[in-house]
Each structure stands twice: as C-alpha cells, then as structure tokens.
Design an enzyme around this catalytic site. Structure first.
Site, PDB file in Angstrom:
ATOM      1  N   GLY A   1     -19.147   0.439  14.672  1.00 39.97           N
ATOM      2  CA  GLY A   1     -20.189   0.551  13.642  1.00 39.97           C
ATOM      3  C   GLY A   1     -21.548   0.338  14.259  1.00 39.97           C
ATOM      4  O   GLY A   1     -22.405  -0.354  13.704  1.00 39.97           O
TER       5      GLY A   1
ATOM      6  N   SER B   1     -24.052   2.438  14.954  1.00 38.12           N
ATOM      7  CA  SER B   1     -25.141   3.414  14.804  1.00 38.12           C
ATOM      8  C   SER B   1     -26.315   2.901  13.975  1.00 38.12           C
ATOM      9  O   SER B   1     -27.439   3.356  14.139  1.00 38.12           O
ATOM     10  CB  SER B   1     -24.607   4.718  14.191  1.00 38.12           C
ATOM     11  OG  SER B   1     -24.116   4.484  12.886  1.00 38.12           O
TER      12      SER B   1
ATOM     13  N   ASP C   1     -12.856   6.393  13.328  1.00 39.70           N
ATOM     14  CA  ASP C   1     -12.785   5.495  12.174  1.00 39.70           C
ATOM     15  C   ASP C   1     -11.927   4.306  12.585  1.00 39.70           C
ATOM     16  O   ASP C   1     -10.732   4.474  12.853  1.00 39.70           O
ATOM     17  CB  ASP C   1     -12.151   6.261  11.002  1.00 39.70           C
ATOM     18  CG  ASP C   1     -11.816   5.369   9.820  1.00 39.70           C
ATOM     19  OD1 ASP C   1     -12.142   4.158   9.849  1.00 39.70           O
ATOM     20  OD2 ASP C   1     -11.224   5.884   8.850  1.00 39.70           O
TER      21      ASP C   1
ATOM     22  N   ASN D   1     -17.845  -4.859  14.601  1.00 38.96           N
ATOM     23  CA  ASN D   1     -18.923  -4.924  13.622  1.00 38.96           C
ATOM     24  C   ASN D   1     -18.714  -3.980  12.432  1.00 38.96           C
ATOM     25  O   ASN D   1     -19.288  -4.199  11.370  1.00 38.96           O
ATOM     26  CB  ASN D   1     -20.248  -4.596  14.336  1.00 38.96           C
ATOM     27  CG  ASN D   1     -21.389  -4.379  13.373  1.00 38.96           C
ATOM     28  OD1 ASN D   1     -21.895  -5.314  12.768  1.00 38.96           O
ATOM     29  ND2 ASN D   1     -21.805  -3.127  13.206  1.00 38.96           N
TER      30      ASN D   1
ATOM     31  N   TYR E   1     -14.161  -7.727  -0.090  1.00 38.21           N
ATOM     32  CA  TYR E   1     -14.923  -7.965   1.146  1.00 38.21           C
ATOM     33  C   TYR E   1     -14.723  -9.408   1.622  1.00 38.21           C
ATOM     34  O   TYR E   1     -14.539  -9.665   2.812  1.00 38.21           O
ATOM     35  CB  TYR E   1     -16.401  -7.676   0.862  1.00 38.21           C
ATOM     36  CG  TYR E   1     -17.304  -7.609   2.075  1.00 38.21           C
ATOM     37  CD1 TYR E   1     -17.177  -6.585   3.005  1.00 38.21           C
ATOM     38  CD2 TYR E   1     -18.317  -8.553   2.258  1.00 38.21           C
ATOM     39  CE1 TYR E   1     -18.029  -6.504   4.102  1.00 38.21           C
ATOM     40  CE2 TYR E   1     -19.177  -8.477   3.346  1.00 38.21           C
ATOM     41  CZ  TYR E   1     -19.026  -7.455   4.266  1.00 38.21           C
ATOM     42  OH  TYR E   1     -19.877  -7.387   5.344  1.00 38.21           O
TER      43      TYR E   1
ATOM     44  N   ILE F   1     -29.315 -10.240   5.407  1.00 38.55           N
ATOM     45  CA  ILE F   1     -30.056  -9.643   6.522  1.00 38.55           C
ATOM     46  C   ILE F   1     -30.634  -8.309   6.043  1.00 38.55           C
ATOM     47  O   ILE F   1     -29.949  -7.561   5.346  1.00 38.55           O
ATOM     48  CB  ILE F   1     -29.123  -9.392   7.735  1.00 38.55           C
ATOM     49  CG1 ILE F   1     -28.326 -10.659   8.096  1.00 38.55           C
ATOM     50  CG2 ILE F   1     -29.922  -8.860   8.928  1.00 38.55           C
ATOM     51  CD1 ILE F   1     -29.122 -11.835   8.605  1.00 38.55           C
TER      52      ILE F   1
END
Length: 243
Positions: free
Chosen positions: A8, A10, A60, A89, A154, A187
């Site tokens: 992750g 990008s 993925d 991440n 989550y 964040i």
C-alpha cells in the site's frame, strides 16, 4: 541488493514511508500498489529524488495467489536481492455500524489487513530466518488498540494484527528479526479526508491531526539497525489520545 517492501505504498502514510526509507537508508524500495498506478509512479519518482532506487510491484495483498505469483516472479528475476524490511501497510476501511454491516464489508477488511499481513510476511519469513536479519513493521491503528465504534471490522482486523505481531516477535527474535506494530491515531491523509477534523481534534491532547511524515519517521527508525532491541511492541502515535 538489499530491499525494503512497503505494501500500500502509493499514497498517504505508505507513500511517506517509502520516501523516508529512501532518504534514511540504502535500501532499494519496493512499492506495492493495487490500482492507482499514477500515485505509485509519483511515489517512485519521489523515492528517486531522495537518492534511492525503487520499483513498483502491483498486487492485491489479500489475494494469496497473486502475492505468491508476483513476488515469486520478482525473486526469480532478482536472485541476488534480499528483502530485509517489510512494512505491512496496506489496509482498507468499510465503516458502518455492526448491526448493518454486510458479510462483504466484514470479509474485505479482514482479508486486506489480516490475511494481507500473512500472505506477504509468509512469503519472506523463511528467507529472513536464513539470513538471520530482518525488520517487520505492521501498520495497525488506534482502532486496533482501543476499538472504534463504526469500525468493528477494521478494529477486529487491526487488533488481530496486534496479537500476531506479539506472537511472531517471540518466534523470530533469536534470529535478529524484530516484529513491531505502529498504531497511528488521526493522521492527515486521503483516508481521513472525510472526517470532521474540527470535532475530532477535541479528542486529541496535542490539538491537531498528525502528519504522514511523522509516522514515517517512526517506521524508519524501527526499520533501522538502531531499533534492534525493540520487538513485540505496539507503538502508538496519536497525539496523546490515551493520556
């Protein structure tokens, strides 16, 4: 060639981590992304601007076959390359109250964060053990430590990675491999762009949202030789939410 892989990588915190590792270390940066090629290429350019080398790996993390295929092909093409640092991440959110949560919203979130951690880390773990050196850093969340309403999926996924971090750390410590988790609070990233910052800041003693660069600084330290005696830890970076 010694490498650091950031899943992750990008956008957001992942991109900041790639850039910071590029600036602070001599690693070749492997930037994993799933769909946003443009953002991944921008991050790669910033890695190069920071004086490092890097490349993009599209897969993925939640798809076990894809992970094995892409990483297997990369390893075959680069037989001398050693991945020393893994930053897990990649993550997604599908927020909603549990009573209305679909099976798909539950499964997708668990699959990306928890199975993604397994798929990527298990590909490299025997190589790290043979090499007798490694740094595994798992990005979790304040949700995984304290639980956040509206994020049962989550929180479950990240909480599971917290427990896995502590267990794996004990298995591999003798081989000079550390396993730690970093738990960011609020964040400033695309992921938090829709949140009501004015309202949420009231919960944060530091009275502001954090910056992705601040999280990246912590990850870079944990990825370095200096952090060799820190393992099995969950380090909160949240402006004092718990204090």
């Amino acid at each position: 060639m010694k490498c650091a892989l950031v899943t992750g990588g990008s956008r957001g915190i992942g991109s900041a981590i790639c850039q910071k590792l590029a600036a602070d270390s001599s690693y070749h940066i492997l930037i994993n992304y799933q769909s946003n090629l443009e953002a991944a290429e921008e991050t790669l350019q910033k890695v190069i601007d920071n004086g490092a080398t890097g490349e993009l790996l599209k897969f993925d993390v939640g798809n076990a076959d894809e992970v094995k295929t892409v990483l297997g092909q990369w390893q075959e093409a680069n037989p001398e390359a050693i991945v020393e640092v893994i930053v897990n991440n990649a993550g997604i959110t599908r927020d909603g109250l549990f009573m209305w949560m679909s099976q798909e919203d539950w499964s997708q979130v668990i699959n990306t964060s928890l199975n993604g951690f397994y798929n990527v880390t298990s590909f490299f773990i025997q190589k790290l053990l043979r090499n007798k050196y490694g740094r595994i850093i798992n990005m979790v969340s304040v949700s995984g430590v304290k639980g956040t309403p509206g994020q049962t999926n989550y929180s479950a996924a990240k909480g599971a990675v917290v427990a896995a971090t502590k267990a794996l750390a004990q298995e591999v410590a003798k081989r000079n491999i550390t396993v730690n988790a970093v738990a960011p609070g609020f964040i400033k990233t695309d992921m938090t762009g829709d949140l009501d910052e004015k309202e949420l800041v009231k919960m944060v003693p530091a009275n502001r949202f954090g910056e992705a660069e601040e999280v990246a600084d912590l990850v870079s330290f944990l990825a370095s030789k200096k952090a060799g005696y820190i393992t099995g830890e969950i380090i909160n970076i949240n402006g004092g939410i718990y204090s």
